[in-house]
Design a protein around this motif. Structure first.
Motif, mmCIF file in Angstrom:
data_model
loop_
_atom_site.group_PDB
_atom_site.id
_atom_site.type_symbol
_atom_site.label_atom_id
_atom_site.label_comp_id
_atom_site.label_asym_id
_atom_site.label_seq_id
_atom_site.Cartn_x
_atom_site.Cartn_y
_atom_site.Cartn_z
ATOM 1 N N TYR A 79 26.678 -45.751 9.272
ATOM 2 C CA TYR A 79 26.514 -46.488 8.008
ATOM 3 C C TYR A 79 27.202 -47.847 7.999
ATOM 4 O O TYR A 79 26.871 -48.701 7.177
ATOM 5 N N GLY A 80 28.186 -48.021 8.897
ATOM 6 C CA GLY A 80 28.901 -49.303 8.955
ATOM 7 C C GLY A 80 30.122 -49.309 8.058
ATOM 8 O O GLY A 80 30.210 -48.546 7.086
ATOM 9 N N LYS A 81 31.075 -50.196 8.382
ATOM 10 C CA LYS A 81 32.319 -50.276 7.622
ATOM 11 C C LYS A 81 32.035 -50.712 6.191
ATOM 12 O O LYS A 81 31.188 -51.563 5.941
ATOM 13 N N ASP A 82 32.728 -50.091 5.259
ATOM 14 C CA ASP A 82 32.627 -50.386 3.821
ATOM 15 C C ASP A 82 31.317 -49.938 3.166
ATOM 16 O O ASP A 82 31.049 -50.291 2.019
ATOM 17 N N ALA A 83 30.521 -49.175 3.911
ATOM 18 C CA ALA A 83 29.289 -48.656 3.293
ATOM 19 C C ALA A 83 29.651 -47.634 2.222
ATOM 20 O O ALA A 83 30.664 -46.932 2.333
ATOM 21 N N LYS A 84 28.816 -47.587 1.188
ATOM 22 C CA LYS A 84 28.980 -46.583 0.131
ATOM 23 C C LYS A 84 27.774 -45.661 0.192
ATOM 24 O O LYS A 84 26.652 -46.105 -0.026
ATOM 25 N N VAL A 85 28.022 -44.396 0.488
ATOM 26 C CA VAL A 85 26.918 -43.470 0.725
ATOM 27 C C VAL A 85 26.958 -42.358 -0.329
ATOM 28 O O VAL A 85 27.895 -41.554 -0.343
ATOM 29 N N PRO A 86 25.971 -42.320 -1.214
ATOM 30 C CA PRO A 86 25.957 -41.236 -2.203
ATOM 31 C C PRO A 86 25.929 -39.876 -1.501
ATOM 32 O O PRO A 86 25.277 -39.731 -0.466
ATOM 33 N N ILE A 87 26.614 -38.899 -2.081
ATOM 34 C CA ILE A 87 26.720 -37.593 -1.426
ATOM 35 C C ILE A 87 25.344 -36.979 -1.172
ATOM 36 O O ILE A 87 25.107 -36.384 -0.116
ATOM 37 N N LEU A 88 24.409 -37.156 -2.115
ATOM 38 C CA LEU A 88 23.093 -36.524 -1.923
ATOM 39 C C LEU A 88 22.313 -37.211 -0.806
ATOM 40 O O LEU A 88 21.407 -36.624 -0.222
ATOM 41 N N GLU A 89 22.683 -38.439 -0.486
ATOM 42 C CA GLU A 89 22.054 -39.120 0.656
ATOM 43 C C GLU A 89 22.710 -38.645 1.959
ATOM 44 O O GLU A 89 22.025 -38.330 2.926
ATOM 45 N N LEU A 90 24.042 -38.576 1.957
ATOM 46 C CA LEU A 90 24.754 -38.101 3.156
ATOM 47 C C LEU A 90 24.299 -36.688 3.528
ATOM 48 O O LEU A 90 24.167 -36.353 4.699
ATOM 49 N N SER A 91 24.014 -35.875 2.514
ATOM 50 C CA SER A 91 23.610 -34.477 2.760
ATOM 51 C C SER A 91 22.281 -34.385 3.515
ATOM 52 O O SER A 91 21.971 -33.350 4.101
ATOM 53 N N LYS A 92 21.500 -35.474 3.474
ATOM 54 C CA LYS A 92 20.184 -35.437 4.138
ATOM 55 C C LYS A 92 20.270 -35.741 5.638
ATOM 56 O O LYS A 92 19.272 -35.687 6.337
ATOM 57 N N THR A 93 21.468 -36.076 6.113
ATOM 58 C CA THR A 93 21.616 -36.473 7.511
ATOM 59 C C THR A 93 21.143 -35.368 8.468
ATOM 60 O O THR A 93 21.273 -34.178 8.165
ATOM 61 N N GLU A 94 20.627 -35.795 9.615
ATOM 62 C CA GLU A 94 20.217 -34.790 10.609
ATOM 63 C C GLU A 94 21.288 -34.595 11.674
ATOM 64 O O GLU A 94 21.178 -33.714 12.525
ATOM 65 N N ASP A 95 22.299 -35.427 11.635
ATOM 66 C CA ASP A 95 23.404 -35.293 12.590
ATOM 67 C C ASP A 95 24.251 -34.082 12.184
ATOM 68 O O ASP A 95 24.709 -33.980 11.040
ATOM 69 N N ILE A 96 24.470 -33.194 13.106
ATOM 70 C CA ILE A 96 25.129 -31.917 12.781
ATOM 71 C C ILE A 96 26.568 -32.124 12.298
ATOM 72 O O ILE A 96 27.029 -31.466 11.356
ATOM 73 N N ASP A 97 27.277 -33.076 12.904
ATOM 74 C CA ASP A 97 28.663 -33.332 12.480
ATOM 75 C C ASP A 97 28.703 -33.921 11.074
ATOM 76 O O ASP A 97 29.474 -33.488 10.218
ATOM 77 N N LEU A 98 27.858 -34.933 10.850
ATOM 78 C CA LEU A 98 27.847 -35.543 9.513
ATOM 79 C C LEU A 98 27.373 -34.548 8.463
ATOM 80 O O LEU A 98 27.817 -34.580 7.319
ATOM 81 N N LYS A 99 26.493 -33.651 8.870
ATOM 82 C CA LYS A 99 26.018 -32.619 7.937
ATOM 83 C C LYS A 99 27.167 -31.682 7.548
ATOM 84 O O LYS A 99 27.330 -31.324 6.378
ATOM 85 N N ASN A 100 27.998 -31.313 8.545
ATOM 86 C CA ASN A 100 29.163 -30.474 8.238
ATOM 87 C C ASN A 100 30.115 -31.192 7.287
ATOM 88 O O ASN A 100 30.649 -30.604 6.347
ATOM 89 N N LEU A 101 30.293 -32.484 7.547
ATOM 90 C CA LEU A 101 31.163 -33.278 6.675
ATOM 91 C C LEU A 101 30.573 -33.339 5.265
ATOM 92 O O LEU A 101 31.279 -33.125 4.271
#
Ligand code: UDP
Length: 371
Positions: A121-143
Protein backbone atom coordinates in the motif's frame (compact mmCIF):
# COMPACT_ATOMS: atom_id res chain seq x y z
CA UNK A 1 -35.30 39.63 6.62
CA UNK A 2 -36.41 37.88 9.79
CA UNK A 3 -34.76 34.51 10.36
CA UNK A 4 -35.84 31.79 12.74
CA UNK A 5 -33.16 29.22 13.37
CA UNK A 6 -34.05 26.08 15.27
CA UNK A 7 -31.13 24.54 17.15
CA UNK A 8 -28.16 26.31 18.73
CA UNK A 9 -25.49 23.81 17.75
CA UNK A 10 -22.52 24.46 15.47
CA UNK A 11 -24.70 24.79 12.36
CA UNK A 12 -27.34 27.09 13.80
CA UNK A 13 -24.79 29.31 15.51
CA UNK A 14 -22.60 29.75 12.40
CA UNK A 15 -25.62 30.64 10.27
CA UNK A 16 -26.94 33.04 12.93
CA UNK A 17 -23.57 34.75 13.16
CA UNK A 18 -23.13 35.28 9.42
CA UNK A 19 -26.70 36.46 8.85
CA UNK A 20 -26.49 38.86 11.81
CA UNK A 21 -23.19 40.27 10.54
CA UNK A 22 -24.99 40.89 7.27
CA UNK A 23 -27.57 43.01 9.09
CA UNK A 24 -30.36 40.44 9.25
CA UNK A 25 -32.46 39.79 12.35
CA UNK A 26 -32.05 36.31 13.80
CA UNK A 27 -33.97 34.46 16.48
CA UNK A 28 -32.37 31.20 17.47
CA UNK A 29 -34.50 28.73 19.40
CA UNK A 30 -33.01 25.89 21.40
CA UNK A 31 -34.95 23.20 23.24
CA UNK A 32 -32.14 22.44 25.68
CA UNK A 33 -31.24 24.79 28.52
CA UNK A 34 -27.90 25.66 26.95
CA UNK A 35 -26.31 26.58 23.61
CA UNK A 36 -23.68 24.53 21.78
CA UNK A 37 -25.58 21.40 20.79
CA UNK A 38 -23.55 18.28 21.40
CA UNK A 39 -20.31 20.30 21.33
CA UNK A 40 -21.34 21.99 24.58
CA UNK A 41 -18.78 21.93 27.37
CA UNK A 42 -18.83 23.17 30.96
CA UNK A 43 -16.36 23.63 33.79
CA UNK A 44 -16.56 20.94 36.45
CA UNK A 45 -16.95 22.74 39.80
CA UNK A 46 -14.85 20.39 41.89
CA UNK A 47 -11.80 20.20 39.61
CA UNK A 48 -12.05 23.20 37.25
CA UNK A 49 -11.70 20.80 34.29
CA UNK A 50 -13.62 21.49 31.05
CA UNK A 51 -16.00 18.59 30.45
CA UNK A 52 -17.39 17.66 27.02
CA UNK A 53 -20.88 16.84 28.22
CA UNK A 54 -21.99 14.93 25.10
CA UNK A 55 -18.78 13.06 24.32
CA UNK A 56 -15.31 14.03 23.11
CA UNK A 57 -15.30 16.77 20.48
CA UNK A 58 -11.94 17.27 18.83
CA UNK A 59 -11.95 19.83 16.09
CA UNK A 60 -9.99 18.99 12.96
CA UNK A 61 -10.11 20.33 9.43
CA UNK A 62 -8.19 20.75 6.21
CA UNK A 63 -10.30 23.75 5.25
CA UNK A 64 -8.63 27.17 5.45
CA UNK A 65 -12.06 28.73 5.11
CA UNK A 66 -13.44 26.95 8.17
CA UNK A 67 -10.31 27.47 10.25
CA UNK A 68 -9.98 31.19 9.45
CA UNK A 69 -13.64 31.72 10.23
CA UNK A 70 -13.56 29.99 13.65
CA UNK A 71 -10.28 31.63 14.66
CA UNK A 72 -12.15 34.93 14.85
CA UNK A 73 -14.07 33.73 17.90
CA UNK A 74 -11.51 31.86 19.97
CA UNK A 75 -7.88 31.09 20.46
CA UNK A 76 -7.16 27.41 19.92
CA UNK A 77 -4.97 24.98 21.82
CA UNK A 78 -2.90 22.84 19.49
CA UNK A 79 -4.08 19.54 20.98
CA UNK A 80 -3.34 16.48 18.85
CA UNK A 81 -5.82 13.69 19.47
CA UNK A 82 -4.66 10.25 20.65
CA UNK A 83 -6.79 7.14 21.05
CA UNK A 84 -5.94 3.71 22.41
CA UNK A 85 -7.97 0.53 22.12
CA UNK A 86 -7.66 -2.15 24.76
CA UNK A 87 -6.54 -5.31 22.96
CA UNK A 88 -5.78 -8.39 25.06
CA UNK A 89 -5.63 -6.15 28.14
CA UNK A 90 -3.17 -3.64 26.67
CA UNK A 91 -3.58 -0.12 25.23
CA UNK A 92 -2.81 -0.14 21.50
CA UNK A 93 -2.77 2.94 19.26
CA UNK A 94 -5.82 3.65 17.11
CA UNK A 95 -5.83 4.11 14.14
CA UNK A 96 -4.18 0.72 14.12
CA UNK A 97 -0.75 1.54 12.67
CA UNK A 98 2.81 0.25 12.46
CA UNK A 99 3.36 0.96 16.17
CA UNK A 100 0.20 -1.04 16.94
CA UNK A 101 1.60 -3.97 14.96
CA UNK A 102 4.81 -3.85 17.01
CA UNK A 103 2.78 -3.96 20.20
CA UNK A 104 0.52 -6.84 19.18
CA UNK A 105 2.90 -9.32 17.52
CA UNK A 106 6.29 -10.91 18.19
CA UNK A 107 9.15 -9.01 16.45
CA UNK A 108 9.57 -11.30 13.43
CA UNK A 109 5.89 -11.40 12.57
CA UNK A 110 5.55 -7.65 13.17
CA UNK A 111 8.40 -7.06 10.76
CA UNK A 112 6.82 -9.28 8.12
CA UNK A 113 3.43 -7.52 8.38
CA UNK A 114 5.05 -4.09 8.30
CA UNK A 115 7.10 -4.94 5.23
CA UNK A 116 4.08 -6.35 3.40
CA UNK A 117 1.90 -3.33 4.21
CA UNK A 118 4.59 -0.93 3.03
CA UNK A 119 5.18 -2.92 -0.18
CA UNK A 120 1.50 -3.35 -0.96
CA UNK A 121 0.00 0.00 0.00
CA UNK A 122 2.97 2.34 0.46
CA UNK A 123 4.04 4.53 3.37
CA UNK A 124 1.28 6.65 4.93
CA UNK A 125 -1.47 4.80 3.07
CA UNK A 126 -4.83 4.65 4.81
CA UNK A 127 -6.55 1.33 4.21
CA UNK A 128 -10.12 0.79 5.39
CA UNK A 129 -10.43 -2.49 7.30
CA UNK A 130 -13.06 -3.86 4.91
CA UNK A 131 -10.66 -3.24 2.03
CA UNK A 132 -7.69 -4.83 3.82
CA UNK A 133 -9.88 -7.87 4.54
CA UNK A 134 -10.23 -8.48 0.79
CA UNK A 135 -6.49 -9.07 0.35
CA UNK A 136 -5.40 -12.36 -1.21
CA UNK A 137 -2.04 -12.31 0.53
CA UNK A 138 -2.21 -14.87 3.33
CA UNK A 139 -0.12 -12.82 5.78
CA UNK A 140 -2.06 -9.61 5.22
CA UNK A 141 -5.27 -11.60 5.50
CA UNK A 142 -4.19 -12.90 8.92
CA UNK A 143 -3.37 -9.36 9.95
CA UNK A 144 -6.71 -8.07 8.63
CA UNK A 145 -8.58 -10.80 10.53
CA UNK A 146 -6.79 -9.83 13.73
CA UNK A 147 -7.59 -6.11 13.34
CA UNK A 148 -11.16 -6.84 12.31
CA UNK A 149 -11.73 -9.02 15.37
CA UNK A 150 -9.80 -7.05 17.95
CA UNK A 151 -10.53 -3.46 16.88
CA UNK A 152 -13.67 -3.28 14.73
CA UNK A 153 -16.06 -6.14 15.29
CA UNK A 154 -16.92 -5.79 18.97
CA UNK A 155 -16.77 -2.01 18.96
CA UNK A 156 -19.04 -1.71 15.93
CA UNK A 157 -21.56 -4.17 17.35
CA UNK A 158 -21.68 -2.07 20.55
CA UNK A 159 -21.79 1.23 18.68
CA UNK A 160 -24.23 0.35 15.87
CA UNK A 161 -25.84 -2.93 16.94
CA UNK A 162 -24.45 -4.34 13.65
CA UNK A 163 -21.25 -5.89 12.33
CA UNK A 164 -18.82 -3.76 10.28
CA UNK A 165 -19.91 -5.29 6.96
CA UNK A 166 -23.57 -4.51 7.76
CA UNK A 167 -23.08 -0.74 8.05
CA UNK A 168 -22.13 1.76 5.37
CA UNK A 169 -18.45 1.34 4.46
CA UNK A 170 -17.75 5.02 4.98
CA UNK A 171 -18.27 4.60 8.74
CA UNK A 172 -15.44 2.15 9.49
CA UNK A 173 -13.35 3.89 6.80
CA UNK A 174 -13.26 6.92 9.14
CA UNK A 175 -10.68 5.00 11.15
CA UNK A 176 -8.54 3.20 8.53
CA UNK A 177 -5.51 1.03 9.12
CA UNK A 178 -2.68 3.55 8.84
CA UNK A 179 0.61 2.43 7.26
CA UNK A 180 2.62 4.86 9.37
CA UNK A 181 4.32 5.41 12.72
CA UNK A 182 2.28 8.57 13.27
CA UNK A 183 0.12 7.97 16.35
CA UNK A 184 -2.26 10.91 15.92
CA UNK A 185 -5.93 10.10 15.37
CA UNK A 186 -6.33 12.82 12.73
CA UNK A 187 -3.85 14.05 10.16
CA UNK A 188 -5.66 17.26 9.22
CA UNK A 189 -3.82 20.50 8.58
CA UNK A 190 -5.52 22.11 11.58
CA UNK A 191 -6.68 20.50 14.80
CA UNK A 192 -7.34 21.70 18.32
CA UNK A 193 -9.81 22.69 21.01
CA UNK A 194 -11.02 26.23 21.72
CA UNK A 195 -8.76 27.45 24.57
CA UNK A 196 -11.63 28.55 26.78
CA UNK A 197 -13.95 25.78 25.66
CA UNK A 198 -16.53 25.43 22.89
CA UNK A 199 -19.31 27.08 24.88
CA UNK A 200 -17.28 30.27 25.35
CA UNK A 201 -16.56 30.35 21.61
CA UNK A 202 -20.27 29.92 20.84
CA UNK A 203 -21.12 32.78 23.21
CA UNK A 204 -18.71 34.98 21.26
CA UNK A 205 -20.35 33.98 17.98
CA UNK A 206 -23.81 34.82 19.28
CA UNK A 207 -22.79 38.13 20.86
CA UNK A 208 -24.50 40.41 18.33
CA UNK A 209 -27.27 42.96 18.61
CA UNK A 210 -29.20 41.27 15.78
CA UNK A 211 -29.26 37.85 17.48
CA UNK A 212 -31.81 36.79 20.05
CA UNK A 213 -31.32 33.42 21.74
CA UNK A 214 -34.30 31.63 23.28
CA UNK A 215 -33.55 28.53 25.36
CA UNK A 216 -35.90 25.82 26.64
CA UNK A 217 -38.23 26.14 23.69
CA UNK A 218 -39.11 23.89 20.77
CA UNK A 219 -39.95 25.19 17.31
CA UNK A 220 -43.52 23.96 17.76
CA UNK A 221 -43.95 25.94 20.96
CA UNK A 222 -42.37 29.02 19.42
CA UNK A 223 -44.48 28.91 16.26
CA UNK A 224 -47.68 28.64 18.31
CA UNK A 225 -46.75 31.65 20.43
CA UNK A 226 -45.37 33.88 17.65
CA UNK A 227 -46.26 35.04 14.18
CA UNK A 228 -43.70 33.37 11.93
CA UNK A 229 -45.43 34.29 8.66
CA UNK A 230 -42.92 35.40 6.03
CA UNK A 231 -39.85 34.47 8.09
CA UNK A 232 -37.00 32.38 6.75
CA UNK A 233 -36.99 29.10 8.69
CA UNK A 234 -33.70 27.29 9.14
CA UNK A 235 -34.18 24.02 10.96
CA UNK A 236 -31.20 22.10 12.30
CA UNK A 237 -33.23 19.46 14.12
CA UNK A 238 -34.30 16.22 12.49
CA UNK A 239 -36.40 16.76 9.36
CA UNK A 240 -38.96 14.06 10.28
CA UNK A 241 -39.80 15.88 13.50
CA UNK A 242 -40.59 19.08 11.57
CA UNK A 243 -43.04 17.19 9.33
CA UNK A 244 -44.61 15.35 12.25
CA UNK A 245 -43.20 11.98 11.14
CA UNK A 246 -45.62 11.67 8.25
CA UNK A 247 -43.27 9.41 6.27
CA UNK A 248 -42.00 7.59 9.37
CA UNK A 249 -39.36 8.12 12.04
CA UNK A 250 -35.77 8.44 10.79
CA UNK A 251 -33.53 6.00 12.69
CA UNK A 252 -30.51 7.19 14.66
CA UNK A 253 -28.06 5.84 17.20
CA UNK A 254 -28.12 7.49 20.59
CA UNK A 255 -25.57 7.72 23.40
CA UNK A 256 -25.57 7.94 27.15
CA UNK A 257 -22.80 9.05 29.46
CA UNK A 258 -21.59 8.39 32.99
CA UNK A 259 -19.28 11.14 34.18
CA UNK A 260 -17.29 10.84 37.41
CA UNK A 261 -14.43 12.52 39.26
CA UNK A 262 -11.55 10.18 40.03
CA UNK A 263 -9.23 10.82 42.94
CA UNK A 264 -6.02 10.47 40.94
CA UNK A 265 -4.05 12.75 38.67
CA UNK A 266 -4.56 10.67 35.50
CA UNK A 267 -6.88 7.78 34.76
CA UNK A 268 -5.48 6.54 31.44
CA UNK A 269 -2.57 7.18 29.05
CA UNK A 270 -4.48 9.16 26.41
CA UNK A 271 -7.67 11.21 26.10
CA UNK A 272 -9.81 8.37 24.76
CA UNK A 273 -9.61 4.63 25.38
CA UNK A 274 -11.81 2.40 23.22
CA UNK A 275 -13.09 -0.93 24.52
CA UNK A 276 -13.78 -3.14 21.49
CA UNK A 277 -14.01 -6.36 23.51
CA UNK A 278 -14.51 -5.62 27.20
CA UNK A 279 -17.25 -3.81 29.16
CA UNK A 280 -20.64 -2.48 28.07
CA UNK A 281 -19.35 1.00 27.30
CA UNK A 282 -17.62 1.74 24.00
CA UNK A 283 -15.03 4.20 25.32
CA UNK A 284 -13.75 6.27 28.22
CA UNK A 285 -12.88 9.93 27.78
CA UNK A 286 -10.44 11.72 30.10
CA UNK A 287 -11.32 15.38 29.75
CA UNK A 288 -8.30 17.14 31.27
CA UNK A 289 -6.12 15.97 28.36
CA UNK A 290 -7.85 18.21 25.81
CA UNK A 291 -6.68 21.52 27.25
CA UNK A 292 -3.76 20.03 29.25
CA UNK A 293 -5.55 21.15 32.42
CA UNK A 294 -3.84 20.67 35.79
CA UNK A 295 -5.56 19.12 38.79
CA UNK A 296 -4.70 16.39 41.27
CA UNK A 297 -8.03 14.83 40.29
CA UNK A 298 -9.41 13.85 36.90
CA UNK A 299 -12.84 13.72 35.26
CA UNK A 300 -13.72 10.73 33.09
CA UNK A 301 -16.80 9.80 31.08
CA UNK A 302 -17.94 6.32 30.12
CA UNK A 303 -19.86 6.32 26.86
CA UNK A 304 -22.64 3.87 25.98
CA UNK A 305 -24.43 3.44 22.67
CA UNK A 306 -28.16 2.77 22.25
CA UNK A 307 -30.85 2.72 19.66
CA UNK A 308 -32.57 6.12 19.39
CA UNK A 309 -36.08 6.07 20.81
CA UNK A 310 -38.41 8.97 20.13
CA UNK A 311 -38.99 11.17 23.21
CA UNK A 312 -36.81 8.88 25.32
CA UNK A 313 -33.26 9.79 24.33
CA UNK A 314 -31.37 12.11 21.94
CA UNK A 315 -30.27 11.69 18.35
CA UNK A 316 -26.52 11.43 17.78
CA UNK A 317 -25.68 9.43 14.66
CA UNK A 318 -27.77 9.16 11.48
CA UNK A 319 -27.78 5.60 10.14
CA UNK A 320 -26.80 5.65 6.48
CA UNK A 321 -28.55 3.07 4.32
CA UNK A 322 -30.78 3.05 1.24
CA UNK A 323 -34.08 2.80 3.09
CA UNK A 324 -33.27 5.67 5.44
CA UNK A 325 -32.02 7.78 2.55
CA UNK A 326 -35.31 7.16 0.76
CA UNK A 327 -37.34 8.35 3.77
CA UNK A 328 -35.10 11.39 4.19
CA UNK A 329 -35.48 12.33 0.53
CA UNK A 330 -39.27 12.23 0.75
CA UNK A 331 -39.12 14.76 3.56
CA UNK A 332 -36.55 16.83 1.67
CA UNK A 333 -38.83 16.99 -1.34
CA UNK A 334 -41.57 18.48 0.85
CA UNK A 335 -39.08 20.98 2.20
CA UNK A 336 -38.06 22.00 -1.31
CA UNK A 337 -41.70 22.64 -2.15
CA UNK A 338 -41.98 25.07 0.76
CA UNK A 339 -40.64 28.57 0.32
CA UNK A 340 -38.03 29.84 2.79
CA UNK A 341 -37.63 26.53 4.58
CA UNK A 342 -34.20 24.93 4.93
CA UNK A 343 -32.78 21.90 6.73
CA UNK A 344 -29.11 21.94 7.73
CA UNK A 345 -26.57 20.30 10.01
CA UNK A 346 -26.02 16.68 11.03
CA UNK A 347 -29.68 16.14 11.88
CA UNK A 348 -31.25 18.40 9.25
CA UNK A 349 -29.10 16.88 6.48
CA UNK A 350 -29.19 13.37 8.01
CA UNK A 351 -25.45 13.06 7.43
CA UNK A 352 -22.65 11.85 9.71
CA UNK A 353 -20.90 15.23 9.57
CA UNK A 354 -17.78 16.06 11.51
CA UNK A 355 -17.86 19.49 13.13
CA UNK A 356 -15.85 21.09 10.32
CA UNK A 357 -18.18 19.71 7.66
CA UNK A 358 -21.15 21.17 9.51
CA UNK A 359 -19.37 24.52 9.76
CA UNK A 360 -18.46 24.56 6.07
CA UNK A 361 -22.01 23.67 5.04
CA UNK A 362 -23.33 26.41 7.33
CA UNK A 363 -20.90 29.07 6.06
CA UNK A 364 -21.63 28.23 2.41
CA UNK A 365 -25.36 28.22 3.01
CA UNK A 366 -25.38 31.54 4.85
CA UNK A 367 -23.08 33.21 2.29
CA UNK A 368 -25.27 31.97 -0.48
CA UNK A 369 -28.52 33.35 0.91
CA UNK A 370 -27.07 36.79 1.66
CA UNK A 371 -25.68 37.12 -1.87
N1 UDP B 1 -14.39 1.87 15.09
C1 UDP B 1 -14.13 0.64 15.64
N2 UDP B 1 -13.17 0.53 16.61
C2 UDP B 1 -12.46 1.59 17.04
C3 UDP B 1 -12.72 2.85 16.48
C4 UDP B 1 -13.70 2.96 15.51
O1 UDP B 1 -14.77 -0.34 15.28
O2 UDP B 1 -11.60 1.42 17.94
C5 UDP B 1 -15.43 1.96 14.04
C6 UDP B 1 -16.83 2.01 14.65
O3 UDP B 1 -17.73 1.39 13.75
C7 UDP B 1 -17.08 3.50 14.74
C8 UDP B 1 -16.44 3.98 13.44
O4 UDP B 1 -15.28 3.16 13.30
O5 UDP B 1 -18.45 3.81 14.81
C9 UDP B 1 -16.07 5.43 13.40
O6 UDP B 1 -15.26 5.76 14.51
P1 UDP B 1 -15.05 7.28 14.98
O7 UDP B 1 -13.98 7.30 16.00
O8 UDP B 1 -14.89 8.13 13.79
O9 UDP B 1 -16.46 7.55 15.66
P2 UDP B 1 -17.01 8.87 16.41
O10 UDP B 1 -15.90 9.44 17.20
O11 UDP B 1 -17.57 9.77 15.35
O12 UDP B 1 -18.09 8.29 17.28
Amino acid sequence: MKNIITGAGFTGIVIANILAENGDDVTIIEKRNHIGGNSYDYTDEETGIHVHKYGAHIFHTNSDKVWNYLKKFSEWSDYSHRVNAVINGEGVNIPFNLNSIKKCFPPELAEKYTKKLLETYGKDAKVPILELSKTEDIDLKNLADFIYKKVFEGYTVKQWGLKPEQIDMSVTARVPVFVSYDNSYFQDKYQGIPKNGYTKMFENMLKHKNIKVILNKTFNEFSKENDIEGARIIYTGSIDEFFDYKYGVLPYRSLSFETEVQNKEYYQDVAVTNYPSDNDYTRIVEHKRFLAEKSDKTVITKEYSHQFELNKNDRYYPIKNEENERIYNKYLQDAKNTENLYFKGRLGSYKYYNMDQAVLEAIDFAENIIK
